[in-house]
Write a protein that holds these residues in place. Structure first.
Motif, short mmCIF file in Angstrom:
data_model
loop_
_atom_site.label_atom_id
_atom_site.label_comp_id
_atom_site.label_asym_id
_atom_site.label_seq_id
_atom_site.Cartn_x
_atom_site.Cartn_y
_atom_site.Cartn_z
N THR A 1 2.70 -13.91 -9.06
CA THR A 1 2.43 -13.39 -10.03
C THR A 1 2.48 -11.76 -9.96
N TYR A 2 2.51 -11.21 -11.20
CA TYR A 2 2.41 -9.70 -11.33
C TYR A 2 1.06 -9.27 -10.21
N ALA A 3 0.03 -9.97 -10.66
CA ALA A 3 -1.14 -9.55 -9.87
C ALA A 3 -0.99 -9.80 -8.37
N LEU A 4 -0.37 -10.76 -7.83
CA LEU A 4 -0.17 -11.15 -6.50
C LEU A 4 0.79 -10.16 -5.83
N LEU A 5 1.81 -9.78 -6.59
CA LEU A 5 2.89 -8.73 -6.06
C LEU A 5 2.15 -7.24 -6.15
N MET A 6 1.31 -7.09 -6.93
CA MET A 6 0.74 -5.76 -6.74
C MET A 6 -0.41 -5.83 -5.73
N ALA A 7 -1.14 -6.75 -5.60
CA ALA A 7 -2.10 -6.89 -4.65
C ALA A 7 -1.28 -6.79 -3.06
N GLU A 8 -0.17 -7.33 -2.96
CA GLU A 8 0.38 -7.40 -1.91
C GLU A 8 1.15 -5.80 -1.37
N TYR A 9 1.51 -5.14 -2.81
CA TYR A 9 1.89 -3.75 -2.51
C TYR A 9 0.75 -2.94 -2.08
N ASN A 10 -0.47 -3.16 -2.83
CA ASN A 10 -1.76 -2.48 -2.53
C ASN A 10 -2.15 -2.59 -0.89
N ARG A 11 -1.95 -3.59 -0.50
CA ARG A 11 -2.49 -3.90 1.03
C ARG A 11 -1.30 -2.84 1.78
N TRP A 12 -0.05 -3.29 1.57
CA TRP A 12 0.85 -2.54 2.34
C TRP A 12 0.92 -1.08 2.27
N MET A 13 0.58 -0.47 1.12
CA MET A 13 0.56 1.02 1.18
C MET A 13 -0.75 1.55 1.58
N ASN A 14 -1.72 0.82 1.52
CA ASN A 14 -2.96 1.18 2.14
C ASN A 14 -3.01 1.21 3.43
N GLU A 15 -2.13 0.27 4.06
CA GLU A 15 -1.86 0.16 5.54
C GLU A 15 -1.27 1.39 6.14
N LYS A 16 0.00 1.68 5.15
CA LYS A 16 0.64 2.88 5.61
C LYS A 16 -0.02 4.32 5.48
N LEU A 17 -0.82 4.33 4.32
CA LEU A 17 -1.54 5.60 3.95
C LEU A 17 -2.66 5.91 5.23
N TYR A 18 -3.35 4.53 5.60
CA TYR A 18 -4.40 4.89 6.59
C TYR A 18 -3.73 5.22 8.01
N ALA A 19 -2.49 4.60 8.20
CA ALA A 19 -1.82 4.87 9.55
C ALA A 19 -1.56 6.27 9.57
N GLY A 20 -1.10 7.14 8.42
CA GLY A 20 -0.98 8.48 8.40
C GLY A 20 -2.28 9.35 8.40
N CYS A 21 -3.10 8.69 7.82
CA CYS A 21 -4.32 9.30 7.99
C CYS A 21 -5.11 9.50 9.32
N GLU A 22 -4.92 8.55 9.97
CA GLU A 22 -5.30 8.36 11.44
C GLU A 22 -5.01 9.35 12.35
N THR A 23 -3.83 10.22 11.94
CA THR A 23 -3.12 11.12 12.81
C THR A 23 -3.58 12.35 12.53
N LEU A 24 -4.53 12.45 11.60
CA LEU A 24 -5.21 13.85 11.26
C LEU A 24 -6.72 13.70 12.07
N THR A 25 -7.05 14.96 12.18
CA THR A 25 -8.58 15.10 12.60
C THR A 25 -9.41 14.70 11.41
N ASP A 26 -10.70 14.47 11.90
CA ASP A 26 -11.90 14.12 10.73
C ASP A 26 -11.71 15.19 9.96
N ALA A 27 -11.95 16.35 10.55
CA ALA A 27 -11.94 17.97 9.67
C ALA A 27 -10.67 18.01 8.75
N GLU A 28 -9.57 17.40 9.15
CA GLU A 28 -8.48 17.67 8.12
C GLU A 28 -8.32 16.78 7.13
#
Length: 175
Positions: free
Chosen positions: A5-32
């Motif tokens: 369904t649309y909801a399932l596709l978007m939920a999968e996309y949401n998880r994938w994008m959050n994983e990518k963004l958090y991996a990028g954020c992890e490379t920054l310092t807490d202050a950054e």
């Protein structure tokens, strides 16, 4: 081919994008991560907190579970590890809900009151579901822009690049 369904596709996309963004954020310092970058919720950390807050507000309306709900704009988590763990748990809940949602439930009228703006509306539930996913995309885009400005490339973000869709396409070609 993806047949969910649309909801399932978007939920999968949401998880994938959050994983990518958090991996990028992890490379920054807490202050950054917490530096005011001129976004609506000021920092990357503030925006990620708002995303989690918004998802909890919407999902409470959809699945009936209770999520932490401080005043809009207040941080749910001051530390990145706690924020990331809460994000993973929220994404699991969004996926569980999306796997179970039915077309009949999406068509039902839903009355809700905005915590941000104080108005009450009634629409078919699918309108609010689209809003939850639209809200995620909007604010993740802000985080993506802040990460890009900080020199961090999280890679492709377009929905057709979602690994789930590519696995399905490869599977079809090899069957």
């Amino acid at each position: 081919m993806f047949t969910g369904t649309y909801a399932l596709l978007m939920a999968e996309y949401n998880r994938w994008m959050n994983e990518k963004l958090y991996a990028g954020c992890e490379t920054l310092t807490d202050a950054e991560r917490k530096r005011d970058r001129g976004a609506f919720f000021k920092s990357i950390h503030g925006t990620l907190n708002h995303l989690l807050w918004g998802d909890g507000a919407w999902l409470t309306r959809f699945n009936g579970k209770s999520y932490p709900a401080p005043a809009p704009g207040e941080l749910l988590h001051d530390d990145f590890d706690g924020l990331r763990a809460a994000r993973v748990a929220m994404d699991d809940d969004i996926l569980a809900w999306a796997r179970a949602v039915t077309p009949e439930a999406l068509a039902e009228p839903m009355t809700w009151t905005s915590r941000m703006y104080g108005f009450t509306q009634t629409h078919p539930r699918w309108v609010q579901v689209v809003q939850m996913f639209n809200h995620q995309t909007h604010h993740r885009g802000q985080v993506h822009a802040m990460l890009t400005a900080a020199g961090i490339d999280v890679g492709p973000t377009d929905l057709p690049v979602l690994p789930l869709l590519n696995r399905a396409a490869v599977s079809e070609r090899t069957d």
